[in-house]
Write a protein that holds these residues in place. Structure first.
Motif, PDB file in Angstrom:
ATOM      1  N   GLY A 250      -2.614  -6.620  12.862  1.00 28.06           N
ATOM      2  CA  GLY A 250      -3.872  -7.356  12.720  1.00 28.06           C
ATOM      3  C   GLY A 250      -4.399  -7.324  11.305  1.00 28.06           C
ATOM      4  N   LYS A 251      -5.675  -7.025  11.188  1.00 23.33           N
ATOM      5  CA  LYS A 251      -6.331  -6.981   9.889  1.00 23.33           C
ATOM      6  C   LYS A 251      -6.358  -5.576   9.297  1.00 23.33           C
ATOM      7  N   GLY A 252      -5.526  -4.717   9.849  1.00 24.25           N
ATOM      8  CA  GLY A 252      -5.416  -3.380   9.272  1.00 24.25           C
ATOM      9  C   GLY A 252      -6.416  -2.410   9.853  1.00 24.25           C
ATOM     10  N   ASN A 253      -7.216  -1.789   8.988  1.00 20.39           N
ATOM     11  CA  ASN A 253      -8.168  -0.750   9.384  1.00 20.39           C
ATOM     12  C   ASN A 253      -7.460   0.398  10.102  1.00 20.39           C
ATOM     13  N   LEU A 254      -6.264   0.733   9.597  1.00 19.50           N
ATOM     14  CA  LEU A 254      -5.465   1.813  10.155  1.00 19.50           C
ATOM     15  C   LEU A 254      -5.385   2.967   9.162  1.00 19.50           C
ATOM     16  N   SER A 255      -5.170   4.160   9.671  1.00 18.66           N
ATOM     17  CA  SER A 255      -5.064   5.325   8.802  1.00 18.66           C
ATOM     18  C   SER A 255      -3.810   5.248   7.937  1.00 18.66           C
ATOM     19  N   PRO A 256      -3.765   5.993   6.841  1.00 15.84           N
ATOM     20  CA  PRO A 256      -2.574   5.989   5.979  1.00 15.84           C
ATOM     21  C   PRO A 256      -1.313   6.350   6.766  1.00 15.84           C
ATOM     22  N   CYS A 257      -0.180   5.843   6.297  1.00 15.44           N
ATOM     23  CA  CYS A 257       1.044   6.059   7.061  1.00 15.44           C
ATOM     24  C   CYS A 257       2.266   5.926   6.167  1.00 15.44           C
ATOM     25  N   VAL A 258       3.407   6.304   6.725  1.00 19.20           N
ATOM     26  CA  VAL A 258       4.695   6.099   6.084  1.00 19.20           C
ATOM     27  C   VAL A 258       5.635   5.459   7.093  1.00 19.20           C
ATOM     28  N   VAL A 259       6.528   4.615   6.584  1.00 21.14           N
ATOM     29  CA  VAL A 259       7.569   3.999   7.409  1.00 21.14           C
ATOM     30  C   VAL A 259       8.894   4.267   6.726  1.00 21.14           C
ATOM     31  N   ALA A 260       9.811   4.933   7.444  1.00 17.95           N
ATOM     32  CA  ALA A 260      11.130   5.233   6.899  1.00 17.95           C
ATOM     33  C   ALA A 260      12.171   4.349   7.568  1.00 17.95           C
ATOM     34  N   ARG A 279       1.251  -3.297   4.689  1.00 20.99           N
ATOM     35  CA  ARG A 279       0.793  -3.419   3.297  1.00 20.99           C
ATOM     36  C   ARG A 279      -0.071  -4.656   3.109  1.00 20.99           C
ATOM     37  N   GLU A 280       0.375  -5.777   3.667  1.00 20.43           N
ATOM     38  CA  GLU A 280      -0.372  -7.023   3.519  1.00 20.43           C
ATOM     39  C   GLU A 280      -1.733  -6.959   4.210  1.00 20.43           C
ATOM     40  N   ALA A 281      -1.836  -6.089   5.229  1.00 17.79           N
ATOM     41  CA  ALA A 281      -3.116  -5.924   5.925  1.00 17.79           C
ATOM     42  C   ALA A 281      -4.029  -4.919   5.239  1.00 17.79           C
ATOM     43  N   GLY A 282      -3.586  -4.386   4.111  1.00 14.22           N
ATOM     44  CA  GLY A 282      -4.418  -3.464   3.346  1.00 14.22           C
ATOM     45  C   GLY A 282      -4.313  -2.013   3.758  1.00 14.22           C
ATOM     46  N   VAL A 283      -3.310  -1.678   4.567  1.00 18.98           N
ATOM     47  CA  VAL A 283      -3.118  -0.298   5.000  1.00 18.98           C
ATOM     48  C   VAL A 283      -2.419   0.486   3.888  1.00 18.98           C
ATOM     49  N   ALA A 284      -2.829   1.724   3.670  1.00 17.12           N
ATOM     50  CA  ALA A 284      -2.174   2.593   2.687  1.00 17.12           C
ATOM     51  C   ALA A 284      -0.853   3.083   3.280  1.00 17.12           C
ATOM     52  N   ASN A 309       6.430  15.803   2.009  1.00 21.37           N
ATOM     53  CA  ASN A 309       5.378  16.191   1.068  1.00 21.37           C
ATOM     54  C   ASN A 309       4.134  15.331   1.262  1.00 21.37           C
ATOM     55  N   GLU A 310       4.341  14.026   1.384  1.00 22.77           N
ATOM     56  CA  GLU A 310       3.210  13.118   1.577  1.00 22.77           C
ATOM     57  C   GLU A 310       2.490  13.424   2.890  1.00 22.77           C
ATOM     58  N   TRP A 311       3.253  13.692   3.921  1.00 27.18           N
ATOM     59  CA  TRP A 311       2.671  14.036   5.225  1.00 27.18           C
ATOM     60  C   TRP A 311       1.841  15.325   5.111  1.00 27.18           C
ATOM     61  N   GLU A 312       2.378  16.314   4.421  1.00 23.49           N
ATOM     62  CA  GLU A 312       1.643  17.576   4.273  1.00 23.49           C
ATOM     63  C   GLU A 312       0.357  17.386   3.475  1.00 23.49           C
TER      64      GLU A 312
END
Length: 321
Positions: A250-260, A279-284, A309-312
Motif C-alpha cells: 500500500g502506501k507504506g507506514n511500515l516499520s523498518p525492514c530487510v529483505v534478503a 522502497r517506493e512506498a517510503g518504507v526504510a 548487524n542491522e537487525w541488532e
C-alpha cells in the motif's frame, strides 16, 4: 556445501517422496525426520545458553504452541524476536535448525540463535500447517502469535517495544504478513527481516525459469506447496496480502525492514519486486542480494552478518554494531 546440499536432496528423492505421498499419509512422510531434528535443535539451543518454555497462543478453534527461548539468568527486559519457520506452509516446525548455524545441515543456517545468545528472547511460533489447515490459517496464527507477544511480552521477560519478526521462505512470507498486520491491526513492531520470502502466489518471474531446477526448492516443489496451502486459488485469495504480501504494501507506514534474496533461488525476483515496492512506498528497507541457492544463501556470511548487524541495531542489543 550449497552444491552438496542440493545433491543430497536430489539423491534422496526428497521432493518425490512427499509429492507421491497420498494425502492421508502426507503428514507422516513430511514429519518423518522431525524427532531427530527436534532433538538436535534442543541440544543446540541449550548449548547456546537458552532456557525453553512453551506458551499457548489463543487462535480460532483453540490454541497453538509457541516455544520461548530466553537466555539463562537474564534479569533485564530483553528484545523479543518472533521467528517463523519455512517449509512451504506444509513441512518443518518451530524447532528450526536453519535458524541456527551450529545445528543446521552442513552448516547451512542463518545463525540467528547463535548471534542473539545472551542478548534476546526468541519466540518460535508453531503455526498450523497445510493441507490439514489451508490458507489463511497459518497467516492468522502468525498474526495471533505476534499480537500475543505484544500484549504479554513482559510476562516472559521481554520488552514488547522491541518486538521484531523474522522468517525464511514461507516463514519470510509470514514475517511480511505480520509486518503489515502490525500496521493494519495496531500492535507495535520495531523491525522485520524477511529471508527468501514468498511474496506473490505463483509469480511467473524470470527466476522461476532460471532457478526452478535447483533441488533446494524446485518448481515442482513450489507448485505442490501452493496446492496444499491454497487448494482453491480464487482471484480474491491470491491477491489477499496474507497470501501475496506484495499486495499489502500500500502506501507504506511500515516499520523498518530487510529483505534478503538469493541469487540462484526460484523466489529471487519476487523478493526483489517486493523490496522495490516497499522502497517506493517510503518504507526504510535494505535489500540484501546474496549468493547461493534457496538454502545456500546463508553461506554468504559477509552479507548475512551485515544483515544481522542491522537487525541488532534495530532491536537495541548492541550500540557498537
Amino acid at each position: 556445501a550449497d552444491n552438496l546440499l542440493n545433491f543430497v536432496l536430489h539423491a534422496t528423492d526428497f521432493w518425490g517422496g512427499m509429492i507421491r505421498a497420498p494425502r492421508e499419509g502426507l503428514r507422516a512422510v513430511a514429519d518423518q525426520g522431525a524427532p531427530k531434528d527436534d532433538a538436535t535443535f534442543k541440544k543446540v539451543v541449550a548449548g547456546l545458553g537458552y532456557e525453553t518454555t512453551v506458551v499457548q497462543v489463543p487462535v480460532p478453534g483453540g490454541t497453538i504452541p509457541m516455544e520461548v527461548h530466553k537466555p539463562k539468568g537474564a534479569t533485564e527486559p530483553l528484545p523479543i524476536v518472533m521467528w517463523c519457520h519455512g517449509g512451504g506452509m506444509v513441512v518443518m516446525n518451530c524447532r528450526d535448525l536453519f535458524a541456527t548455524k551450529s545445528g543446521a545441515p552442513l552448516g547451512v543456517g542463518l545463525g540467528l540463535f547463535d548471534r542473539l545468545a545472551g542478548k534476546a528472547i526468541i519466540a518460535s511460533v508453531d503455526y498450523r500447517r497445510a493441507p490439514e489447515h489451508p490458507f489463511p490459517v497459518g497467516a492468522e496464527d502468525a498474526i495471533a502469535a505476534a499480537q500475543w507477544l505484544s500484549q504479554n511480552g513482559k510476562d516472559i521477560g521481554g520488552d514488547p517495544s522491541r518486538l521484531s519478526v523474522g522468517g525464511f521462505s514461507s516463514g519470510g512470507c509470514l514475517a511480511a504478513v505480520v509486518h503489515q498486520a502490525a500496521r493494519d491491526r495496531g500492535f507495535p513492531l520495531c523491525f522485520a527481516a524477511m529471508f527468501a520470502p514468498v511474496c506473490r502466489y505463483m509469480a511467473a518471474t524470470e527466476s522461476f525459469v532460471q532457478n526452478g531446477h535447483y533441488t533446494a526448492l524446485p518448481l515442482q516443489g513450489m507448485i505442490w506447496f501452493f496446492r496444499q496451502y491454497v487448494p482453491n486459488p480464487t482471484p480474491e485469495i491470491v491477491t489477499d496480502p496474507r497470501c501475496s504480501p506484495v499486495y499489502g504494501v500500500g502506501k507504506g507506514n511500515l516499520s523498518p525492514c530487510v529483505v534478503a534474496t538469493f541469487e540462484y533461488d526460484i523466489l529471487r525476483d519476487e523478493g526483489v519486486e517486493f523490496g522495490e515496492a516497499l522502497r517506493e512506498a517510503g518504507v526504510a528497507v535494505t535489500q540484501y542480494r546474496m549468493k547461493g541457492s534457496h538454502l545456500g544463501g546463508f553461506l554468504d556470511r559477509p552479507k548475512v552478518e551485515a544483515l544481522l548487524n542491522e537487525w541488532e541495531r534495530a532491536i537495541g542489543t548492541s550500540s557498537k554494531l
